[in-house]
Design a protein around this motif. Structure first.
Motif, PDB file in Angstrom:
ATOM      1  N   THR A  16      11.220 -24.125   7.628  1.00 35.87           N
ATOM      2  CA  THR A  16      10.321 -24.093   8.786  1.00 35.87           C
ATOM      3  C   THR A  16      10.351 -22.724   9.451  1.00 35.87           C
ATOM      4  O   THR A  16       9.301 -22.166   9.821  1.00 35.87           O
ATOM      5  CB  THR A  16      10.722 -25.183   9.794  1.00 35.87           C
ATOM      6  N   MET A  19       8.401 -20.283   7.392  1.00 38.68           N
ATOM      7  CA  MET A  19       6.960 -20.503   7.541  1.00 38.68           C
ATOM      8  C   MET A  19       6.445 -19.902   8.843  1.00 38.68           C
ATOM      9  O   MET A  19       5.372 -19.300   8.891  1.00 38.68           O
ATOM     10  CB  MET A  19       6.641 -22.001   7.502  1.00 38.68           C
ATOM     11  N   ASN A  24       5.893 -17.665   3.403  1.00 40.58           N
ATOM     12  CA  ASN A  24       5.768 -18.975   2.772  1.00 40.58           C
ATOM     13  C   ASN A  24       6.340 -19.021   1.359  1.00 40.58           C
ATOM     14  O   ASN A  24       6.847 -20.060   0.921  1.00 40.58           O
ATOM     15  CB  ASN A  24       4.296 -19.405   2.759  1.00 40.58           C
ATOM     16  N   SER A  25       6.255 -17.925   0.646  1.00 40.38           N
ATOM     17  CA  SER A  25       6.820 -17.924  -0.712  1.00 40.38           C
ATOM     18  C   SER A  25       8.332 -18.133  -0.670  1.00 40.38           C
ATOM     19  O   SER A  25       8.899 -18.872  -1.487  1.00 40.38           O
ATOM     20  CB  SER A  25       6.481 -16.613  -1.423  1.00 40.38           C
ATOM     21  N   ALA A  27       9.902 -19.626   1.769  1.00 43.85           N
ATOM     22  CA  ALA A  27      10.113 -21.002   2.223  1.00 43.85           C
ATOM     23  C   ALA A  27      10.016 -21.973   1.046  1.00 43.85           C
ATOM     24  O   ALA A  27      10.792 -22.932   0.946  1.00 43.85           O
ATOM     25  CB  ALA A  27       9.078 -21.364   3.296  1.00 43.85           C
ATOM     26  N   LEU A  28       9.090 -21.694   0.150  1.00 43.51           N
ATOM     27  CA  LEU A  28       8.928 -22.570  -1.013  1.00 43.51           C
ATOM     28  C   LEU A  28      10.176 -22.549  -1.894  1.00 43.51           C
ATOM     29  O   LEU A  28      10.577 -23.581  -2.455  1.00 43.51           O
ATOM     30  CB  LEU A  28       7.699 -22.135  -1.825  1.00 43.51           C
ATOM     31  N   THR A  47       7.001 -30.737   2.913  1.00 39.36           N
ATOM     32  CA  THR A  47       6.974 -29.299   3.195  1.00 39.36           C
ATOM     33  C   THR A  47       6.600 -28.518   1.943  1.00 39.36           C
ATOM     34  O   THR A  47       5.784 -27.587   1.982  1.00 39.36           O
ATOM     35  CB  THR A  47       8.339 -28.838   3.729  1.00 39.36           C
ATOM     36  N   LEU A  51       3.336 -26.152   1.441  1.00 38.59           N
ATOM     37  CA  LEU A  51       3.490 -24.743   1.074  1.00 38.59           C
ATOM     38  C   LEU A  51       2.700 -24.412  -0.188  1.00 38.59           C
ATOM     39  O   LEU A  51       2.045 -23.365  -0.271  1.00 38.59           O
ATOM     40  CB  LEU A  51       4.970 -24.413   0.877  1.00 38.59           C
ATOM     41  N   THR A  54      -0.898 -24.085   0.862  1.00 40.47           N
ATOM     42  CA  THR A  54      -1.215 -22.838   1.566  1.00 40.47           C
ATOM     43  C   THR A  54      -1.177 -21.633   0.638  1.00 40.47           C
ATOM     44  O   THR A  54      -1.883 -20.649   0.860  1.00 40.47           O
ATOM     45  CB  THR A  54      -0.237 -22.596   2.734  1.00 40.47           C
ATOM     46  N   LEU A  55      -0.360 -21.698  -0.404  1.00 40.34           N
ATOM     47  CA  LEU A  55      -0.267 -20.607  -1.373  1.00 40.34           C
ATOM     48  C   LEU A  55      -1.303 -20.742  -2.489  1.00 40.34           C
ATOM     49  O   LEU A  55      -1.270 -19.993  -3.466  1.00 40.34           O
ATOM     50  CB  LEU A  55       1.141 -20.556  -1.964  1.00 40.34           C
TER      51      LEU A  55
END
Length: 599
Positions: A16, A19, A24-25, A27-28, A47, A51, A54-55
């Motif tokens: 989180t 993000m 985000n990468s 976070a993934l 989550t 992600l 969004t990617l």
């Protein structure tokens, strides 16, 4: 994470935080399968799915959301996100299934309704999308979004009044939203209410002086209404307000088109970002290249223009198909009639009968109606809905070819009442109803007026089809066919087949006028038209430029050309595009020969 690498809660908090930092990468990478397997709450899997979405890893997102639904089949959020992921991956049927389930589970959540309506539109299921959005406007009375989307559908279906009303309702809900003011202005402009449209754009600028879209839309109004000097003032104002250079360059390109500075226009357009008015940007680029004789580059730009319209409004394909089907049905009905056919009409003779100017779009009808307007006894109704309104009255009857006197007279009254909304009808004038594709509505016209006069505009079929394809029309049922070269040619063939079927079954009073001959010798081609209409000849008729300026806003795609001297550069233009037109020549060849042209 270093101290407790297997702690699901810590991993979730870490993802989180990443993000929130836009990483985000990274976070993934936190959302590993081993951690997800330990998380019975599914929060980490959710989550990961988000992600991936969004990617733009749509396939990965689809797998993740399906795993969630395997565990919780009625999870409406996962169903909604799965539907959106399917749509992003181009799997529209699968998207529809998921979004229907999400909406059925929670019809009280507006975004779920909106997502379902969007997918229905992309699949061409326009009526269902409209019904869904109409329900949403009642279900969510304080939400402007359903009204905005519903307005778009009504616009596509030709109901401009309802579209404007819905935008006005949306503005009442969100009066400080400048984008809604811009959208309303766009609707007003499409209805040719240019003064009101400009006021709406000015209102948007008063709320947000740095709104680039409002500047562009105002520039388009100025260009359309021939106020070129004010374009320069607008550019200066935009610079002083700190408007981005791309927006300024787009407005400059509009000015350069009128200045016929083609090469400079191409250079300026190269600096305009792709997300600024992409349809019009491609249109301008095509026009500049066409004017320079760069046929290949021009056709590529015009094709990109049409592809952009199809992308932005996916329902156009279904609308186009519906229109062609309607014409095929009309041809079939005409062919069932026994020649010579006469409509059974019991009404008395009309007090006045309009003349109807028809022909396929881009056949010189706007130039011709401007020349007709040069006569003081002529009024022109330019592509307005009176015939459609009258048809609605007639269609209340169970038999289309057998109307009572009261039905016909009610339909006539509806026709002239609607016409009077658009022009101040004079009792002593000849009304010319100019609507090119009303060539497909001869039975309806004859049901209203037993002996109307038709002026049929003709032009080389290849030039007509090319011109339709490279013109940025407002997409509706008919014009949506112009987004694809094959469907333009198919509609041309269907329209003239319908026209010829009508001529073979009804005794029509028709005068044909040929665009190329009108340019070669205007007087000799036009004088017989006025004789046909029972009008005397006047030399001032030939001063079409003065007539075009005095008539005000011209509501067709030819608004720029008819204010210029007569020119021949568009004659035979198709020859430069012979290679691109080759696939549709077999469709057009019979008409090329019939009208006396050559390939």
């Amino acid at each position: 994470m270093k101290l407790r690498p297997d702690d699901v809660t810590i991993a979730l908090n870490m993802a989180t935080a990443l993000m929130q930092l836009g990483r985000n990468s990274e976070a993934l990478d936190i959302c590993t399968d081993s951690l997800i397997a330990k998380d019975q709450s599914l929060r980490l899997l959710r989550t990961k799915a988000y992600l991936l979405q969004t990617l733009e890893d749509n396939e990965g997102a689809i797998v993740a959301y399906r795993r969630i639904l395997d565990a919780v089949p009625d999870d409406f959020e996962a169903l909604n996100n799965l539907g959106n992921s399917y749509a992003a991956a181009g799997q529209m049927e699968e998207s529809l299934v998921s979004l229907r389930k999400a909406h059925d589970a929670r019809p009280d959540i507006a975004p779920l309704t909106m997502n379902l309506a969007t997918t229905l539109l992309q699949l061409g299921q326009i009526d269902e999308a409209r019904n869904l959005l109409e329900d949403a406007t009642a279900r969510f009375p304080r939400d402007a979004k359903p009204r905005i989307e519903l307005a778009g559908i009504h616009r596509l279906q030709g109901d401009d009044d309802t579209a404007r009303r819905l935008f006005e309702e949306a503005i009442a809900l969100e009066p400080s939203d400048p984008e809604l003011r811009v959208r309303l202005g766009i609707e007003l402009a499409k209805a040719w209410k240019m003064t009101e449209a400009e006021e709406s754009f000015d209102r948007a600028l008063s709320i947000d002086p740095r709104n680039g879209d409002a500047h562009i839309r105002k520039a388009l109004i100025l260009e359309h209404t021939n106020r070129y000097d004010q374009l320069t003032n607008l550019i200066d104002a935009a610079r002083s307000r700190g408007i981005d250079q791309g927006t300024i360059d787009f407005i400059r390109a509009l000015h350069l088109r009128r200045e016929k500075a083609w090469e400079e226009g191409i250079e300026v357009l190269s600096n305009v970002p792709e997300d600024i008015e992409p349809v019009r940007r491609f249109q301008l680029l095509g026009q500049f290249h066409d004017s320079l004789g760069n046929a290949e580059a021009a056709f590529e730009a015009f094709s990109a223009m049409n592809e952009q319209v199809r992308t932005e409004q996916p329902a156009t394909e279904a609308l186009a198909s519906d229109y062609r089907r309607e014409i095929r049905d009309g041809i079939a009905e005409l062919r069932k009639l026994k020649a010579p056919a006469v409509l059974n009409m019991q009404a008395s003779a009309p007090a006045r009968t309009p003349a109807f100017l028809v022909g396929f779009p881009r056949s010189g009808t706007t130039l011709l109606d401007t020349l007709l307007l040069g006569h003081p006894s002529v009024q022109v109704l330019e592509e307005r809905p009176p015939l459609n309104v009258a048809e609605e009255v007639l269609n209340q009857s169970s038999e289309k070819s057998d109307f009572s006197a009261s039905e016909v007279e009610a339909a006539r009254e509806a026709y002239f009442t609607e016409a009077d909304k658009w022009i101040d009808l004079r009792p002593d004038s000849l009304l010319v109803d100019k609507f090119p594709l009303h060539m497909n509505k001869v039975p309806s016209i004859l049901a209203l007026f037993p002996n109307p006069r038709f002026i049929l505009a003709l032009r080389h079929p290849c030039d007509v089809v090319l011109s339709c394809y490279i013109t940025n029309f407002r997409p509706n049922k008919a014009m949506s066919n112009f987004l694809n070269l094959k469907t333009v040619a198919e509609l041309y063939d269907l329209s003239f087949t319908c026209w010829e079927a009508a001529r073979s079954h009804f005794s029509l009073d028709v005068h044909e006028i040929v665009y190329e001959k009108m340019l070669d010798n205007s007087r000799s081609e036009l004088q017989p038209v006025f004789e046909f209409l029972g009008l005397d000849w006047r030399e001032e008729i030939l001063d079409h430029q003065q007539t075009a300026v005095s008539r005000g806003v011209i509501t067709t795609a030819s608004y720029g050309q008819v204010t210029e001297p007569l020119y021949r550069r568009a004659m035979g233009r198709w020859e430069r595009y012979r290679e691109q037109l080759e696939p549709v020549l077999p469709i057009l060849q019979p008409w090329i020969e019939k009208f006396g042209y050559s390939t």
